[in-house]
Design a protein around this motif. Sequence first.
Motif, PDB file in Angstrom:
ATOM      1  N   THR A 111      39.791  30.291  47.529  1.00 35.01           N
ATOM      2  CA  THR A 111      38.670  30.800  46.731  1.00 35.01           C
ATOM      3  C   THR A 111      38.956  30.683  45.239  1.00 35.01           C
ATOM      4  OG1 THR A 111      37.183  32.706  46.500  1.00 35.01           O
ATOM      5  CG2 THR A 111      39.537  33.187  46.688  1.00 35.01           C
ATOM      6  N   LEU A 112      37.926  30.901  44.440  1.00 34.13           N
ATOM      7  CA  LEU A 112      38.034  30.806  42.990  1.00 34.13           C
ATOM      8  C   LEU A 112      37.949  32.186  42.363  1.00 34.13           C
ATOM      9  CD1 LEU A 112      35.566  27.816  42.526  1.00 34.13           C
ATOM     10  CD2 LEU A 112      38.037  27.708  42.155  1.00 34.13           C
ATOM     11  N   ILE A 113      38.716  32.374  41.300  1.00 33.82           N
ATOM     12  CA  ILE A 113      38.651  33.610  40.524  1.00 33.82           C
ATOM     13  C   ILE A 113      38.474  33.256  39.053  1.00 33.82           C
ATOM     14  CG2 ILE A 113      40.116  34.920  42.125  1.00 33.82           C
ATOM     15  CD1 ILE A 113      42.391  34.556  39.961  1.00 33.82           C
ATOM     16  N   GLU A 114      38.073  34.242  38.278  1.00 37.22           N
ATOM     17  CA  GLU A 114      38.049  34.095  36.831  1.00 37.22           C
ATOM     18  C   GLU A 114      39.284  34.794  36.295  1.00 37.22           C
ATOM     19  OE1 GLU A 114      34.842  34.389  33.175  1.00 37.22           O
ATOM     20  OE2 GLU A 114      34.376  35.274  35.118  1.00 37.22           O
ATOM     21  N   SER A 115      40.224  34.018  35.792  1.00 36.92           N
ATOM     22  CA  SER A 115      41.492  34.567  35.336  1.00 36.92           C
ATOM     23  C   SER A 115      41.319  35.320  34.013  1.00 36.92           C
ATOM     24  CB  SER A 115      42.506  33.439  35.160  1.00 36.92           C
ATOM     25  OG  SER A 115      43.683  33.900  34.537  1.00 36.92           O
ATOM     26  N   PRO A 116      42.165  36.302  33.755  1.00 34.09           N
ATOM     27  CA  PRO A 116      42.104  37.026  32.480  1.00 34.09           C
ATOM     28  C   PRO A 116      42.309  36.138  31.258  1.00 34.09           C
ATOM     29  CG  PRO A 116      43.493  38.202  34.035  1.00 34.09           C
ATOM     30  CD  PRO A 116      43.190  36.869  34.652  1.00 34.09           C
ATOM     31  N   VAL A 117      42.886  34.970  31.440  1.00 28.66           N
ATOM     32  CA  VAL A 117      43.150  34.100  30.289  1.00 28.66           C
ATOM     33  C   VAL A 117      41.984  33.163  29.983  1.00 28.66           C
ATOM     34  CG1 VAL A 117      45.642  34.209  30.575  1.00 28.66           C
ATOM     35  CG2 VAL A 117      44.370  32.401  31.724  1.00 28.66           C
ATOM     36  N   GLY A 118      40.834  33.380  30.652  1.00 24.21           N
ATOM     37  CA  GLY A 118      39.643  32.627  30.322  1.00 24.21           C
ATOM     38  C   GLY A 118      39.466  31.327  31.065  1.00 24.21           C
ATOM     39  N   LYS A 162      37.719  40.852  42.317  1.00 26.42           N
ATOM     40  CA  LYS A 162      36.362  40.314  42.342  1.00 26.42           C
ATOM     41  C   LYS A 162      35.328  41.443  42.299  1.00 26.42           C
ATOM     42  CE  LYS A 162      36.863  35.786  44.524  1.00 26.42           C
ATOM     43  NZ  LYS A 162      36.395  34.895  45.603  1.00 26.42           N
ATOM     44  N   ARG A 163      35.700  42.614  42.779  1.00 22.74           N
ATOM     45  CA  ARG A 163      34.806  43.778  42.705  1.00 22.74           C
ATOM     46  C   ARG A 163      34.806  44.393  41.308  1.00 22.74           C
ATOM     47  NH1 ARG A 163      37.251  45.043  47.765  1.00 22.74           N
ATOM     48  NH2 ARG A 163      38.628  46.562  46.725  1.00 22.74           N
ATOM     49  N   GLY A 164      35.656  43.866  40.446  1.00 20.93           N
ATOM     50  CA  GLY A 164      35.706  44.381  39.087  1.00 20.93           C
ATOM     51  C   GLY A 164      36.742  45.445  38.855  1.00 20.93           C
ATOM     52  N   GLU A 165      37.590  45.702  39.835  1.00 27.42           N
ATOM     53  CA  GLU A 165      38.634  46.702  39.644  1.00 27.42           C
ATOM     54  C   GLU A 165      39.660  46.200  38.634  1.00 27.42           C
ATOM     55  OE1 GLU A 165      40.374  48.051  43.270  1.00 27.42           O
ATOM     56  OE2 GLU A 165      38.442  48.216  44.305  1.00 27.42           O
ATOM     57  N   THR A 166      40.208  47.106  37.867  1.00 28.17           N
ATOM     58  CA  THR A 166      41.213  46.747  36.872  1.00 28.17           C
ATOM     59  C   THR A 166      42.579  47.277  37.289  1.00 28.17           C
ATOM     60  OG1 THR A 166      40.789  48.735  35.572  1.00 28.17           O
ATOM     61  CG2 THR A 166      39.519  46.758  35.017  1.00 28.17           C
ATOM     62  N   LYS A 200      41.894  43.748  26.552  1.00 28.64           N
ATOM     63  CA  LYS A 200      40.676  43.446  27.313  1.00 28.64           C
ATOM     64  C   LYS A 200      40.960  42.927  28.720  1.00 28.64           C
ATOM     65  CE  LYS A 200      38.096  42.245  23.109  1.00 28.64           C
ATOM     66  NZ  LYS A 200      37.358  41.165  22.392  1.00 28.64           N
ATOM     67  N   ALA A 201      42.158  42.418  28.954  1.00 27.40           N
ATOM     68  CA  ALA A 201      42.477  41.814  30.252  1.00 27.40           C
ATOM     69  C   ALA A 201      42.433  42.868  31.363  1.00 27.40           C
ATOM     70  CB  ALA A 201      43.850  41.157  30.211  1.00 27.40           C
ATOM     71  N   PRO A 202      41.769  42.567  32.486  1.00 29.30           N
ATOM     72  CA  PRO A 202      41.699  43.535  33.589  1.00 29.30           C
ATOM     73  C   PRO A 202      43.031  43.705  34.320  1.00 29.30           C
ATOM     74  CG  PRO A 202      40.654  41.468  34.209  1.00 29.30           C
ATOM     75  CD  PRO A 202      40.963  41.361  32.747  1.00 29.30           C
ATOM     76  N   TYR A 203      43.911  42.737  34.192  1.00 24.00           N
ATOM     77  CA  TYR A 203      45.252  42.814  34.762  1.00 24.00           C
ATOM     78  C   TYR A 203      46.120  41.777  34.065  1.00 24.00           C
ATOM     79  CZ  TYR A 203      43.587  38.800  37.512  1.00 24.00           C
ATOM     80  OH  TYR A 203      43.056  37.590  37.898  1.00 24.00           O
ATOM     81  N   CYS A 204      47.418  41.900  34.229  1.00 24.88           N
ATOM     82  CA  CYS A 204      48.350  40.957  33.605  1.00 24.88           C
ATOM     83  C   CYS A 204      48.593  39.790  34.562  1.00 24.88           C
ATOM     84  CB  CYS A 204      49.671  41.655  33.273  1.00 24.88           C
ATOM     85  SG  CYS A 204      50.946  40.520  32.650  1.00 24.88           S
ATOM     86  N   ILE A 205      48.102  38.618  34.194  1.00 24.65           N
ATOM     87  CA  ILE A 205      48.236  37.459  35.077  1.00 24.65           C
ATOM     88  C   ILE A 205      49.708  37.085  35.267  1.00 24.65           C
ATOM     89  CG2 ILE A 205      47.885  35.862  33.140  1.00 24.65           C
ATOM     90  CD1 ILE A 205      46.810  35.286  36.810  1.00 24.65           C
ATOM     91  N   ALA A 206      50.521  37.221  34.228  1.00 28.42           N
ATOM     92  CA  ALA A 206      51.942  36.875  34.351  1.00 28.42           C
ATOM     93  C   ALA A 206      52.650  37.814  35.318  1.00 28.42           C
ATOM     94  CB  ALA A 206      52.614  36.920  32.984  1.00 28.42           C
ATOM     95  N   GLU A 207      52.338  39.109  35.213  1.00 29.97           N
ATOM     96  CA  GLU A 207      52.962  40.080  36.112  1.00 29.97           C
ATOM     97  C   GLU A 207      52.528  39.854  37.552  1.00 29.97           C
ATOM     98  OE1 GLU A 207      53.685  44.908  36.415  1.00 29.97           O
ATOM     99  OE2 GLU A 207      52.222  44.104  34.992  1.00 29.97           O
TER     100      GLU A 207
END
Length: 369
Positions: free
Chosen positions: A262-269, A284-288, A305-312
């Motif tokens: 599946t596809l996601i929208e990453s915090p890094v744009g 995907k439900r918008g949880e942070t 602004k990032a909903p989560y840390c992609i690196a972590e």
Amino acid sequence: MYQDHHIPALKIGNLEIRLPIIQGGMGVRVSGAGLAAAVANAGCAGVIASAGLGLFEDLRASASKRLGEEVLRSEIRKAKQLTDGVIGVNIMVALSNYEQLVRVAVEEGADMIVSGAGLPLALPGYVGGGSTKLVPIVSSARTFQIICRRWQNHFHRLPDAVVVEGARAGGHLGYALESLADDSAPTLEQLVTEVVAVANSFSPVIPVIAAGGIFDGQDIAHFLRSGASGVQMATRFVCTDECDVHDNFKQAYLDARPEDITLIESPVGLPGRVINNAFVESIKRGETKPFLCKSQCLRGCDPRKAPYCIAEVLAKAAMGKLDESFAFAGSNAYRCNEIIPVKALVAKLIAELALAMVDEHTCTPAKVA
């Protein structure tokens, strides 16, 4: 072992890769020295991913970056102790210590730097007079032309090769999310044809490496016939004994069904392709997922602004904590059904490729059991 007169070597300047396969760089900590060396020993080019090295060993941002550079240095040295084959490093332009990582790779004698996740417009300025080959990753012929023009005008050189990455690749993708969701993004076949036309306008011709969704020897043969000089494969190398990632990550590939990719929208744009799980469903439900930024590792990331840390998240995935993360994966990840040694995987790919190339003048597609 894999000698076959039908299989062309991949030549990048004076660098020769015996088999036309580059293992794609996979961060965070998925393709390290172990995988890269095994791939190089099998006659292909192994690639260490520099993203995320050292980020979580030290909470101080500046120390973390320096540690990441030293871990990369250590990984390159480790790989070179394990093989005398071709070792490259994948370095994302988006990394905040991009220049320092490039300099480490050159100092340690990496055979090539593969660079995407942004336009590596300044890359030649960081390498000095070393012999390391410079290989940008592009998602369009226009982008490739921009890079070539900038490098010619400012550094009097051209890329030694170019990776053209299509929409079916794993990880962060250089396409609009909408075009991926509705399949309107250009096909890899289209992209390769367009980029080859640009590459062939230079003298000497710039080798083109096709990437994104390539899974078997027939795929490799198809793109070689389309004008590519080689291919880059990442997803296929995850399910190998030598892949540096945790077994839980590999198991996610084995358990995946087609509908799980599946596809996601990453915090890094950027959009990203992942294997669906409970964590993916939650974001995907918008949880942070609140976090404290330990290091401004990516230039384009705003921790406020990032909903989560992609690196972590990616580091946790590499450690097998998939209840708190997700696995990046290419569109064909669900086709992985076994974990085998790199040597066995490459032998299978080359057998399929050889048969496909022998049969290329017939009307019947080559099939390998």
